[in-house]
Each structure stands twice: as C-alpha cells, then as structure tokens.
Design a protein around this motif. Structure first.
Motif, PDB file in Angstrom:
ATOM      1  N   SER A   1      10.463   1.732   1.959  1.00 18.62           N
ATOM      2  CA  SER A   1      11.118   2.085   3.222  1.00 18.62           C
ATOM      3  C   SER A   1      10.277   1.720   4.435  1.00 18.62           C
ATOM      4  O   SER A   1      10.784   1.676   5.547  1.00 18.62           O
ATOM      5  N   HIS A   2       8.998   1.417   4.240  1.00 27.03           N
ATOM      6  CA  HIS A   2       8.130   1.033   5.345  1.00 27.03           C
ATOM      7  C   HIS A   2       8.100  -0.467   5.575  1.00 27.03           C
ATOM      8  O   HIS A   2       7.489  -0.939   6.519  1.00 27.03           O
ATOM      9  N   CYS A   3       8.756  -1.224   4.701  1.00 26.75           N
ATOM     10  CA  CYS A   3       8.809  -2.681   4.854  1.00 26.75           C
ATOM     11  C   CYS A   3       9.889  -3.058   5.861  1.00 26.75           C
ATOM     12  O   CYS A   3      10.874  -2.350   6.015  1.00 26.75           O
TER      13      CYS A   3
ATOM     14  N   THR B   1       0.858  -1.177   0.000  1.00 26.64           N
ATOM     15  CA  THR B   1       0.000   0.000   0.000  1.00 26.64           C
ATOM     16  C   THR B   1       0.898   1.232   0.000  1.00 26.64           C
ATOM     17  O   THR B   1       1.863   1.299   0.765  1.00 26.64           O
ATOM     18  N   PHE B   2       0.583   2.162  -0.878  1.00 25.13           N
ATOM     19  CA  PHE B   2       1.337   3.409  -0.976  1.00 25.13           C
ATOM     20  C   PHE B   2       0.347   4.527  -1.201  1.00 25.13           C
ATOM     21  O   PHE B   2      -0.466   4.467  -2.119  1.00 25.13           O
ATOM     22  N   GLU B   3       0.397   5.545  -0.342  1.00 23.53           N
ATOM     23  CA  GLU B   3      -0.523   6.684  -0.419  1.00 23.53           C
ATOM     24  C   GLU B   3      -1.972   6.226  -0.529  1.00 23.53           C
ATOM     25  O   GLU B   3      -2.734   6.676  -1.386  1.00 23.53           O
ATOM     26  N   ASN B   4      -2.342   5.288   0.336  1.00 24.07           N
ATOM     27  CA  ASN B   4      -3.697   4.749   0.460  1.00 24.07           C
ATOM     28  C   ASN B   4      -4.198   3.989  -0.760  1.00 24.07           C
ATOM     29  O   ASN B   4      -5.399   3.780  -0.915  1.00 24.07           O
ATOM     30  N   GLU B   5      -3.311   3.576  -1.632  1.00 19.92           N
ATOM     31  CA  GLU B   5      -3.661   2.757  -2.791  1.00 19.92           C
ATOM     32  C   GLU B   5      -2.902   1.441  -2.686  1.00 19.92           C
ATOM     33  O   GLU B   5      -1.746   1.411  -2.282  1.00 19.92           O
TER      34      GLU B   5
ATOM     35  N   ALA C   1       5.787  -8.618   1.698  1.00 13.94           N
ATOM     36  CA  ALA C   1       6.158  -7.213   1.750  1.00 13.94           C
ATOM     37  C   ALA C   1       4.956  -6.292   1.869  1.00 13.94           C
ATOM     38  O   ALA C   1       4.840  -5.299   1.184  1.00 13.94           O
ATOM     39  N   ASP C   2       4.042  -6.649   2.724  1.00 12.20           N
ATOM     40  CA  ASP C   2       2.905  -5.767   2.978  1.00 12.20           C
ATOM     41  C   ASP C   2       3.423  -4.505   3.639  1.00 12.20           C
ATOM     42  O   ASP C   2       4.108  -4.557   4.640  1.00 12.20           O
TER      43      ASP C   2
ATOM     44  N   THR D   1       0.723  -3.283 -11.077  1.00 12.56           N
ATOM     45  CA  THR D   1      -0.605  -2.679 -11.228  1.00 12.56           C
ATOM     46  C   THR D   1      -1.165  -2.218  -9.892  1.00 12.56           C
ATOM     47  O   THR D   1      -0.784  -2.708  -8.841  1.00 12.56           O
ATOM     48  N   ARG D   2      -2.085  -1.264  -9.981  1.00 10.01           N
ATOM     49  CA  ARG D   2      -2.882  -0.870  -8.820  1.00 10.01           C
ATOM     50  C   ARG D   2      -4.067  -1.818  -8.787  1.00 10.01           C
ATOM     51  O   ARG D   2      -4.675  -2.115  -9.819  1.00 10.01           O
ATOM     52  N   PHE D   3      -4.384  -2.317  -7.608  1.00 11.02           N
ATOM     53  CA  PHE D   3      -5.467  -3.295  -7.458  1.00 11.02           C
ATOM     54  C   PHE D   3      -6.760  -2.787  -8.086  1.00 11.02           C
ATOM     55  O   PHE D   3      -7.149  -1.632  -7.901  1.00 11.02           O
TER      56      PHE D   3
END
Length: 88
Positions: free
Chosen positions: A74-76, A21-25, A85-86, A39-41
C-alpha cells in the motif's frame, strides 16, 4: 494511483522482480530457474521458493503472517513499481 495487491500480482506475472522494506526489514521477490523466491535480505534462513507467482502470493510469509495479508504494497506508487517497487 496507489499500488495494490493486483498491481503486485500483475508485475510478478510479467516477470518483474520486487524489492521492498516492511517494518524496517528489506525483502525481495526474485525470479529463479524454478519459479520465484521470497526472502529477507541477507537472511538465508528466510528463503521461500515457489513454482509461480500465484503460489507465492498464496503462501509467502513475513514471520507468521501471509505476505498478501500485510499492507506492504500500500506504500508503493505506480511510479515506484516501475523502478522495482521500492517501498518507503
């Protein structure tokens, strides 16, 4: 230990698939018969296909920004990368 771009490159090089998830996507990097897909889900219009992980890391984009130039990884943590890698 922080998860960084080299960890991502290594994970992709050994065939791991990544969801984050990146910037709520929500996004995915998946293996396909011809290489990798980014891809974006649930957004078919965002599918980007590449022949290998190196091409993906050089060219994949989130919006107008190269994936490699963002800080999503960087959040993983080293623990989360083994579970897909959520990113939180």
């Amino acid at each position: 230990m922080d998860y960084d771009l080299s960890d991502l490159e290594n994970d992709l090089s050994i065939g791991r698939e990544i969801e984050f998830t990146f910037e709520n996507e929500r996004y995915s990097i998946s293996r396909i018969s011809t290489g990798f897909s980014f891809t974006r889900f649930y957004e078919a219009s965002t599918v980007q296909n590449y022949t290998d992980h190196t091409e993906l890391l050089r060219n994949a984009k989130i919006g107008d920004e190269l994936l490699a130039d963002t800080d999503f990884y960087s959040h993983c943590t080293s623990d989360s990368r083994h579970a897909g890698a959520d990113v939180v």
